[in-house]
Motif scaffolding. Structure first.
Motif, PDB file in Angstrom:
ATOM      1  N   GLU A  58       0.834  -1.207   0.000  1.00 10.52           N
ATOM      2  CA  GLU A  58       0.000   0.000   0.000  1.00 10.52           C
ATOM      3  C   GLU A  58       0.868   1.256   0.000  1.00 10.52           C
ATOM      4  OE1 GLU A  58      -3.559   2.106   2.666  1.00 10.52           O
ATOM      5  OE2 GLU A  58      -2.817   0.112   3.176  1.00 10.52           O
ATOM      6  N   ASP A  59       1.943   1.230   0.787  1.00  8.80           N
ATOM      7  CA  ASP A  59       2.854   2.383   0.828  1.00  8.80           C
ATOM      8  C   ASP A  59       3.500   2.612  -0.538  1.00  8.80           C
ATOM      9  OD1 ASP A  59       2.300   2.796   3.473  1.00  8.80           O
ATOM     10  OD2 ASP A  59       4.094   1.788   4.220  1.00  8.80           O
ATOM     11  N   ASN A 112       1.006   4.207  -2.919  1.00  4.14           N
ATOM     12  CA  ASN A 112       0.825   5.618  -2.585  1.00  4.14           C
ATOM     13  C   ASN A 112       2.033   6.439  -3.019  1.00  4.14           C
ATOM     14  OD1 ASN A 112      -1.696   5.196  -1.402  1.00  4.14           O
ATOM     15  ND2 ASN A 112      -0.842   4.848   0.635  1.00  4.14           N
ATOM     16  N   GLU A 113       3.218   5.887  -2.818  1.00  5.41           N
ATOM     17  CA  GLU A 113       4.435   6.608  -3.177  1.00  5.41           C
ATOM     18  C   GLU A 113       4.539   6.822  -4.682  1.00  5.41           C
ATOM     19  OE1 GLU A 113       7.916   4.731  -1.598  1.00  5.41           O
ATOM     20  OE2 GLU A 113       7.148   4.741   0.460  1.00  5.41           O
ATOM     21  N   ASN A 133       2.097   7.033  -6.886  1.00  9.95           N
ATOM     22  CA  ASN A 133       1.101   8.024  -7.322  1.00  9.95           C
ATOM     23  C   ASN A 133       1.503   9.429  -6.890  1.00  9.95           C
ATOM     24  OD1 ASN A 133      -1.089   6.531  -8.701  1.00  9.95           O
ATOM     25  ND2 ASN A 133      -1.263   5.437  -6.772  1.00  9.95           N
ATOM     26  N   GLU A 134       2.027   9.563  -5.681  1.00  9.60           N
ATOM     27  CA  GLU A 134       2.486  10.869  -5.212  1.00  9.60           C
ATOM     28  C   GLU A 134       3.682  11.338  -6.033  1.00  9.60           C
ATOM     29  OE1 GLU A 134       3.312  10.455  -1.090  1.00  9.60           O
ATOM     30  OE2 GLU A 134       1.210  10.203  -0.506  1.00  9.60           O
TER      31      GLU A 134
END
Length: 259
Positions: free
Chosen positions: A14-15, A18-19, A21-22
């Protein structure tokens, strides 16, 4: 696999998602700000210099768009390491371990029959239990091999996405450095060229990540070949014509309690 390990893998994956996409959002922001700064500084530069900068910027955009296109293709089918770990655990919990217990019981029942009964039926039952025990004994190693292959694939996916994140972060860092060149009239002409070099570096890192993932997949495929050989192992099975079937009593015979 314990629930704690499963939770760790889910959190890690999950991290990473998220990373990535950010990082893509940050990269797009840096590129837009770079374009604005370049337009501002070109007002103070000669026409021929500006033409060279525009040409370099267009080359940059080609590589920049390729980075986004490739990454979006990856994101369209990201894989699921948590699911691979979970299913691998199912093979151990719901196949390997229960069958191992059945194998131990089948062997024990055969020994008890051999000690407590006599006669043709007792021998037939003992032989059948022994054959079934041999057949069952091959299932747990196979289940463990499936679990290991699924776990390897999961870690391979995690390694791949870690490499993708690193490539995008490297791109962002390069864009920040290139944007710094726009702060001076002398350095500005080299800024889009530097940005283009950074984009090409990112593409190279993505290509390397894909190559590493493919190489790892080949390794896992090799283990699956071994698994196929295990699936073809008919130890303990009984051949009937062109097929192998589960061992069973051939003749009920007669029996009596051993004296």
């Amino acid at each position: 696999m314990s629930s704690r390990d499963q939770g760790y893998v889910e959190g890690l994956y999950e991290d990473l998602m998220n990373e990535i996409n950010e990082a893509l959002d940050d990269l797009q922001k840096e590129a837009n700000e770079f374009a604005e700064k370049m337009n501002d500084v070109m007002r103070w530069l000669p026409g021929p210099v500006c033409s060279g900068m525009v040409f370099a910027w267009k080359k940059f955009l080609e590589s920049y768009n390729k980075v986004f296109d490739q990454t979006q293709k990856f994101l369209a089918q990201p894989g699921s390491p948590p699911a691979l770990f979970r299913i691998g655990g199912y093979w151990d919990s719901y196949v390997g371990a229960p069958v191992s217990n059945v194998q131990a019981e089948a062997t024990a029942f055969g020994m008890k029959a051999d000690n407590a009964w006599t006669g043709t039926a007792a021998r037939a039952y003992g032989d059948s239990a022994e054959a079934q025990g041999r057949a069952l004994a091959g299932i747990k190693p196979m289940a463990e091999a499936v679990q290991d292959a699924l776990k390897d694939l999961a870690w391979g996916l995690i390694a791949f996405w870690t490499a993708v994140v690193a490539a995008i972060v490297t791109f962002i860092a390069g864009m920040i450095v290139a944007a710094g060149l726009l702060a001076s009239v002398l350095g500005a002409p080299a800024a889009p060229v530097d940005a283009g070099g950074t984009a090409l570096t990112c593409l190279g890192l993505l290509t390397a990540a894909v190559a590493a993932a493919l190489g790892f997949a080949e390794k896992v495929n090799g283990s699956l070949v071994g698994l196929q050989q295990q699936l073809s192992d008919n130890t303990g099975m009984v051949r009937e014509g062109d097929q192998y079937v589960w061992p069973r009593l051939d003749n009920s015979g007669t029996w009596q309690i051993a004296q």
